[in-house]
Design an enzyme around this catalytic site. Sequence first.
Site, PDB file in Angstrom:
ATOM      1  N   MET A  82      17.484 -50.421 -12.988  1.00  0.00           N
ATOM      2  CA  MET A  82      17.646 -49.370 -13.992  1.00  0.00           C
ATOM      3  C   MET A  82      17.563 -47.986 -13.361  1.00  0.00           C
ATOM      4  O   MET A  82      18.263 -47.064 -13.779  1.00  0.00           O
ATOM      5  CB  MET A  82      16.617 -49.522 -15.116  1.00  0.00           C
ATOM      6  CG  MET A  82      16.801 -50.792 -15.930  1.00  0.00           C
ATOM      7  SD  MET A  82      18.490 -51.057 -16.538  1.00  0.00           S
ATOM      8  CE  MET A  82      18.751 -49.594 -17.514  1.00  0.00           C
ATOM      9  N   GLU A  83      16.737 -47.851 -12.341  1.00  0.00           N
ATOM     10  CA  GLU A  83      16.631 -46.567 -11.647  1.00  0.00           C
ATOM     11  C   GLU A  83      17.933 -46.223 -10.932  1.00  0.00           C
ATOM     12  O   GLU A  83      18.378 -45.071 -10.954  1.00  0.00           O
ATOM     13  CB  GLU A  83      15.453 -46.599 -10.676  1.00  0.00           C
ATOM     14  CG  GLU A  83      14.096 -46.555 -11.339  1.00  0.00           C
ATOM     15  CD  GLU A  83      13.654 -47.838 -12.046  1.00  0.00           C
ATOM     16  OE1 GLU A  83      12.632 -47.801 -12.768  1.00  0.00           O
ATOM     17  OE2 GLU A  83      14.305 -48.891 -11.889  1.00  0.00           O
ATOM     18  N   ASP A 112      28.957 -31.780 -16.364  1.00  0.00           N
ATOM     19  CA  ASP A 112      28.357 -30.547 -16.871  1.00  0.00           C
ATOM     20  C   ASP A 112      28.772 -29.337 -16.042  1.00  0.00           C
ATOM     21  O   ASP A 112      29.093 -28.281 -16.586  1.00  0.00           O
ATOM     22  CB  ASP A 112      26.829 -30.667 -16.884  1.00  0.00           C
ATOM     23  CG  ASP A 112      26.173 -29.383 -17.325  1.00  0.00           C
ATOM     24  OD1 ASP A 112      26.481 -28.898 -18.440  1.00  0.00           O
ATOM     25  OD2 ASP A 112      25.348 -28.839 -16.560  1.00  0.00           O
ATOM     26  N   MET A 135      11.593 -49.558 -22.242  1.00  0.00           N
ATOM     27  CA  MET A 135      10.895 -50.732 -21.717  1.00  0.00           C
ATOM     28  C   MET A 135      10.813 -50.758 -20.189  1.00  0.00           C
ATOM     29  O   MET A 135      10.359 -51.739 -19.609  1.00  0.00           O
ATOM     30  CB  MET A 135      11.552 -52.021 -22.220  1.00  0.00           C
ATOM     31  CG  MET A 135      11.534 -52.161 -23.729  1.00  0.00           C
ATOM     32  SD  MET A 135       9.876 -52.006 -24.395  1.00  0.00           S
ATOM     33  CE  MET A 135      10.254 -51.653 -26.091  1.00  0.00           C
ATOM     34  N   CYS A 136      11.247 -49.700 -19.536  1.00  0.00           N
ATOM     35  CA  CYS A 136      11.134 -49.636 -18.079  1.00  0.00           C
ATOM     36  C   CYS A 136       9.720 -49.250 -17.672  1.00  0.00           C
ATOM     37  O   CYS A 136       9.102 -48.376 -18.292  1.00  0.00           O
ATOM     38  CB  CYS A 136      12.115 -48.602 -17.514  1.00  0.00           C
ATOM     39  SG  CYS A 136      13.805 -49.158 -17.496  1.00  0.00           S
ATOM     40  N   HIS A 137       9.235 -49.909 -16.638  1.00  0.00           N
ATOM     41  CA  HIS A 137       7.920 -49.583 -16.101  1.00  0.00           C
ATOM     42  C   HIS A 137       8.018 -48.366 -15.186  1.00  0.00           C
ATOM     43  O   HIS A 137       8.988 -48.255 -14.433  1.00  0.00           O
ATOM     44  CB  HIS A 137       7.368 -50.758 -15.276  1.00  0.00           C
ATOM     45  CG  HIS A 137       7.088 -51.966 -16.083  1.00  0.00           C
ATOM     46  ND1 HIS A 137       8.073 -52.867 -16.414  1.00  0.00           N
ATOM     47  CD2 HIS A 137       5.939 -52.421 -16.630  1.00  0.00           C
ATOM     48  CE1 HIS A 137       7.537 -53.835 -17.133  1.00  0.00           C
ATOM     49  NE2 HIS A 137       6.252 -53.595 -17.283  1.00  0.00           N
TER      50      HIS A 137
END
EC number: 4.6.1.17
Length: 162
Positions: A115-116, A130, A75-77
């Site tokens: 969110m970014e 990793d 749902m992120c633009h």
Amino acid sequence: MSEFTHFNDQGRAKMVDISAKETTVRTALAKSSVELTKEVYDKITNHEIGKGDVLSVAQVAGIMAAKQTANVIPMCHPIPIKGVDIDFDWEIGENKYVLLISATVKTKGSTGVEMEALTSASIAALTVYDMCKAVDKGMVIGPTYLVEKTGGKSGDFHREES
């Protein structure tokens, strides 16, 4: 708490329409961390990890992640990222080695970059894992959280840090 806006009239997920929102400068700062052993700390700081310079690769991965957030969080633009900066610090105590990761993201647009920033910090931490897992698979990632955000209709947010 504000009303959830990501549901349509049928109760199904939707992407929120942001076309009427004002364009403003928006920033977000998120943090994460990786708890690791002295051996991993020594190998990172002495550039002895076989896959390369851990912090440089994690920094690039975090920048790339911020730009790809809309591709992995439904749902992120997709938004025009204007800047991403990632900082690393060490918290060292008795038998405790923690890599602290701070990701700052900036845009000028009609939706925020929280969110970014969270994605950036998370992917930077995962990249460290990793690159170092051959030395120690017991590393612990987190917590990951939003420290602050500025701009937009909902105003500024600043987490009380202890």
